[in-house]
Enzyme design. Structure first.
Site, PDB file in Angstrom:
ATOM      1  N   SER A  68      32.288  -1.888   2.465  1.00 58.70           N
ATOM      2  CA  SER A  68      33.193  -0.783   2.763  1.00 58.70           C
ATOM      3  C   SER A  68      33.428  -0.003   1.486  1.00 58.70           C
ATOM      4  CB  SER A  68      34.512  -1.344   3.287  1.00 58.70           C
ATOM      5  OG  SER A  68      35.561  -0.425   3.056  1.00 58.70           O
ATOM      6  N   GLN A 123       4.502  18.406  30.559  1.00 57.58           N
ATOM      7  CA  GLN A 123       4.338  18.467  29.106  1.00 57.58           C
ATOM      8  C   GLN A 123       5.526  17.812  28.392  1.00 57.58           C
ATOM      9  OE1 GLN A 123       2.538  22.028  27.205  1.00 57.58           O
ATOM     10  NE2 GLN A 123       4.530  22.315  26.273  1.00 57.58           N
ATOM     11  N   THR A 144      31.434 -18.754  28.804  1.00 57.15           N
ATOM     12  CA  THR A 144      31.330 -17.842  29.944  1.00 57.15           C
ATOM     13  C   THR A 144      32.624 -17.044  29.925  1.00 57.15           C
ATOM     14  OG1 THR A 144      32.353 -19.378  31.502  1.00 57.15           O
ATOM     15  CG2 THR A 144      29.945 -19.447  31.354  1.00 57.15           C
ATOM     16  N   HIS A 145      32.571 -15.797  30.328  1.00 54.86           N
ATOM     17  CA  HIS A 145      33.743 -14.903  30.235  1.00 54.86           C
ATOM     18  C   HIS A 145      34.275 -14.839  28.802  1.00 54.86           C
ATOM     19  CE1 HIS A 145      33.990 -15.277  34.688  1.00 54.86           C
ATOM     20  NE2 HIS A 145      33.641 -16.518  34.416  1.00 54.86           N
ATOM     21  N   ASN A 192      -5.666  19.074  32.232  1.00 51.18           N
ATOM     22  CA  ASN A 192      -4.848  18.157  33.032  1.00 51.18           C
ATOM     23  C   ASN A 192      -5.399  16.729  33.011  1.00 51.18           C
ATOM     24  OD1 ASN A 192      -3.531  20.502  33.547  1.00 51.18           O
ATOM     25  ND2 ASN A 192      -4.067  20.637  35.720  1.00 51.18           N
ATOM     26  N   LYS A 243      35.128  -6.426   2.480  1.00 50.24           N
ATOM     27  CA  LYS A 243      34.388  -6.282   3.740  1.00 50.24           C
ATOM     28  C   LYS A 243      32.888  -6.542   3.601  1.00 50.24           C
ATOM     29  CE  LYS A 243      35.607  -5.106   7.273  1.00 50.24           C
ATOM     30  NZ  LYS A 243      35.877  -3.761   7.782  1.00 50.24           N
ATOM     31  N   SER A 263       2.887  23.058  22.657  1.00 50.19           N
ATOM     32  CA  SER A 263       3.266  21.641  22.648  1.00 50.19           C
ATOM     33  C   SER A 263       2.760  20.924  21.410  1.00 50.19           C
ATOM     34  CB  SER A 263       2.766  20.944  23.914  1.00 50.19           C
ATOM     35  OG  SER A 263       1.368  21.098  24.043  1.00 50.19           O
ATOM     36  N   LYS A 279       6.280  13.788  26.839  1.00 52.43           N
ATOM     37  CA  LYS A 279       6.049  13.141  25.545  1.00 52.43           C
ATOM     38  C   LYS A 279       7.280  13.133  24.648  1.00 52.43           C
ATOM     39  CE  LYS A 279       1.741  15.448  25.705  1.00 52.43           C
ATOM     40  NZ  LYS A 279       2.266  15.916  26.962  1.00 52.43           N
ATOM     41  N   TYR A 307      -0.497  18.514  38.926  1.00 49.57           N
ATOM     42  CA  TYR A 307       0.030  18.886  37.612  1.00 49.57           C
ATOM     43  C   TYR A 307       1.010  20.045  37.688  1.00 49.57           C
ATOM     44  CZ  TYR A 307       0.468  20.092  32.718  1.00 49.57           C
ATOM     45  OH  TYR A 307       0.990  20.344  31.476  1.00 49.57           O
ATOM     46  N   GLU A 352      25.139  -3.258  14.537  1.00 52.15           N
ATOM     47  CA  GLU A 352      25.860  -2.225  15.290  1.00 52.15           C
ATOM     48  C   GLU A 352      24.945  -1.047  15.613  1.00 52.15           C
ATOM     49  OE1 GLU A 352      30.327  -2.072  13.829  1.00 52.15           O
ATOM     50  OE2 GLU A 352      28.967  -2.396  12.163  1.00 52.15           O
TER      51      GLU A 352
HETATM   52  N1  ARG Z   1      -0.039  20.824  26.778  1.00 54.41           N
HETATM   53  C1  ARG Z   1      -0.185  20.414  28.146  1.00 54.41           C
HETATM   54  C2  ARG Z   1       0.568  19.085  28.384  1.00 54.41           C
HETATM   55  O1  ARG Z   1       0.896  18.439  27.436  1.00 54.41           O
HETATM   56  C3  ARG Z   1      -1.626  20.239  28.467  1.00 54.41           C
HETATM   57  C4  ARG Z   1      -1.962  20.545  29.883  1.00 54.41           C
HETATM   58  C5  ARG Z   1      -1.796  21.971  30.172  1.00 54.41           C
HETATM   59  N2  ARG Z   1      -2.294  22.281  31.462  1.00 54.41           N
HETATM   60  C6  ARG Z   1      -2.061  23.435  32.038  1.00 54.41           C
HETATM   61  N3  ARG Z   1      -2.543  23.613  33.208  1.00 54.41           N
HETATM   62  N4  ARG Z   1      -1.320  24.360  31.468  1.00 54.41           N
HETATM   63  O2  ARG Z   1       0.832  18.741  29.511  1.00 54.41           O
END
Ligand code: ARG
Length: 470
Positions: A274, A319, A152-153, A107, A280, A20, A322, A314, A287
């Protein structure tokens, strides 16, 4: 890190698939801050000596400097930011480094690190939101006396003050500000010490780590802590709603700046031309704001779907939390980088804005309300004025051209005091209900808005940060 139980090395494809680092390397600094807090706590409760605690902190700070200086290349066989930092620490300190992870799991570590990172990020985003709000307040003050058609509308409805119009968008962003503060509140508890899921047999002091990391308290339930991402949902909810507000504002400006409406003028340096048509001037930035902000909604849905079927605590699926989050937070910065300066330079062409209601038919409601004040029930007044409108359209006459006598023929209740009311500026100034478009209402709404932004800024400044600074 777990070699004891295994007889084979992890397959290369698995390393690449499950690492990760691409998602969590940006958390490095916050991970180190969280680890320093953990090390200080271990020393304080006597699980390590004060010297070991100080050594850990010194080693962690050194790793932080190596990362800062770009001298640290993370290894994918160490899977994530957490294990890369710990492994480097152990290389620096030897056996003392190997003591850091007692009582801790990735975790609770990743949850702590993420919350630390997000708190700083949200405060920064909050300040940019406040700037956007302040820009809208300035536009409202500048354009308070400018009249424009309210729709409105998408049909012309009643004349409004442009000061009121800008404040409408200001209100939407003010609700976003409250959602942002809620998102901060929702992450403002410390996960550290929850362990993998059930806490620890070691005498950890969770209140101590919470306090030095700037969290008012530790989280309540270790199982819930390692497996919940509601605070991310709150951030995504904030982003998605903000995105929708941005998109609708962009759409208005695109429309009002078109030749057909033509009463908003966009700054040249925020428009593009353009490659083929020399005349233009295209509102590409607006946009793209309209187009890109949909991604906020997508990332919210992505996380909702990720979480929906997960068993308690967990799971590695988390993971992925993110991926969309970074996209949304980066997009947020990109939106602010163009939206606020563009808005600051938007002009309203007053004559063109009010040209649309020269014939006065937008004041039909004013006439109906005039009749109400003369004692006519509203439904009858509505019908009578509707007939007068139909007559004007048939005869190609405008409300503003009718004499008091002609009004009397159309509406027997009309007196000499009616024609002076049928001026758009008089009409706007008479809409004095709280929150209406009357000029003095707009001014007091703006004063309240200024107070709201000041308290928003105040709330952002009082969000407690970590006492540990790298
Ligand atoms: N890279 C993991 C995450 O972002 C960290 C936690 C991993 N925990 C595990 N039990 N494998 O969630």
């Amino acid at each position: 890190m777990w070699k004891g139980r295994f007889t084979a090395e992890t397959a290369d494809v698995v390393l690449r698939f499950s690492q990760s680092l691409d998602l969590d390397w940006r958390l490095a600094k916050c991970d180190i801050v969280g680890s320093i807090a953990h090390a200080r706590m271990l020393g304080r409760v006597g699980l390590i000596t004060e010297k070991e605690s100080a050594d850990l902190e010194r080693g962690l700070r050194q790793v932080g400097q190596e990362i800062e200086a770009g001298d640290f290349t993370p290894r994918i066989d160490l899977e994530d930011v957490h294990m890369n930092i710990e492994s480097r620490l152990t290389a620096i300190l030897g056996p003392t480094g190997a003591k850091l992870h007692m009582g801790r799991s990735r975790n609770d570590q990743v949850a702590t690190t993420l919350r630390l990172f997000l708190k700083e990020t949200l405060v920064r985003i909050g300040r940019r939101l406040a700037e956007l709000q302040e820009t809208l307040l300035q536009l409202s003050a500048r354009d308070e006396a400018v009249l424009a058609p309210g729709y409105t509308h998408l049909q012309q409805a009643q004349p409004i003050s442009m000061g009121h119009y800008w404040l409408a968008h200001f209100q939407a962003f003010s609700r976003d500000a409250r959602r942002l503060l809620f998102a901060i509140e929702s992450l403002n508890e410390c996960p550290l010490g929850s362990g993998a899921l059930a806490g620890s047999t070691l005498p950890l002091d969770r209140f101590f780590t919470a306090e030095i990391l700037g969290f008012p308290k530790p989280t309540e339930n270790s199982l819930d802590t390692v497996g919940q991402r509601d605070y991310l949902l709150d951030i995504h909810g904030f982003c998605a709603t903000f995105g929708i507000h941005t998109s609708r504002l962009a759409e208005d400006l695109i429309l009002y700046s078109s030749q057909e409406f033509g009463w908003i003028r966009l700054p040249d340096d925020f428009c593009t031309g353009s490659s083929m048509m020399p005349q233009k001037k295209n509102p590409d930035v607006l946009e793209l704001l309209r187009g890109r902000t949909g991604q906020f909604v997508g990332h919210l849905v992505d996380l909702l779907v990720n979480l929906k079927g997960l068993p308690s605590t967990y799971d590695r699926d988390l993971q992925e939390d993110k991926r969309g989050l970074w996209e949304s937070l980066d997009l947020m910065e990109a939106v602010f980088s163009v939206l606020t300066p563009l808005l600051g330079k938007v002009e309203v062409v007053g004559e063109r804005a009010s040209a649309g209601f020269e014939n006065g038919l937008l004041l039909a409601t004013d006439v109906a309300e005039y009749l109400v004040l003369k004692g006519v029930p509203f439904r009858q007044a509505h019908e009578k004025v509707g007939k007068a409108v139909a007559w004007c359209i048939r005869e190609n006459r405008s409300f503003s051209s009718l004499s008091a006598g002609e009004w009397k023929d159309l509406l027997p209740e009309a007196e000499n005091d009616l024609p002076p009311l049928l001026d758009p500026r008089v009409s706007v100034s008479r809409r004095q209900t709280f929150g209406g478009t009357g000029f003095s209402q707009v001014a007091s709404q703006r004063a309240r808005g200024e107070g709201a932004v000041a308290s928003f800024r105040e709330a952002l400044s009082s969000v407690p940060g970590s006492a540990i600074v790298l």
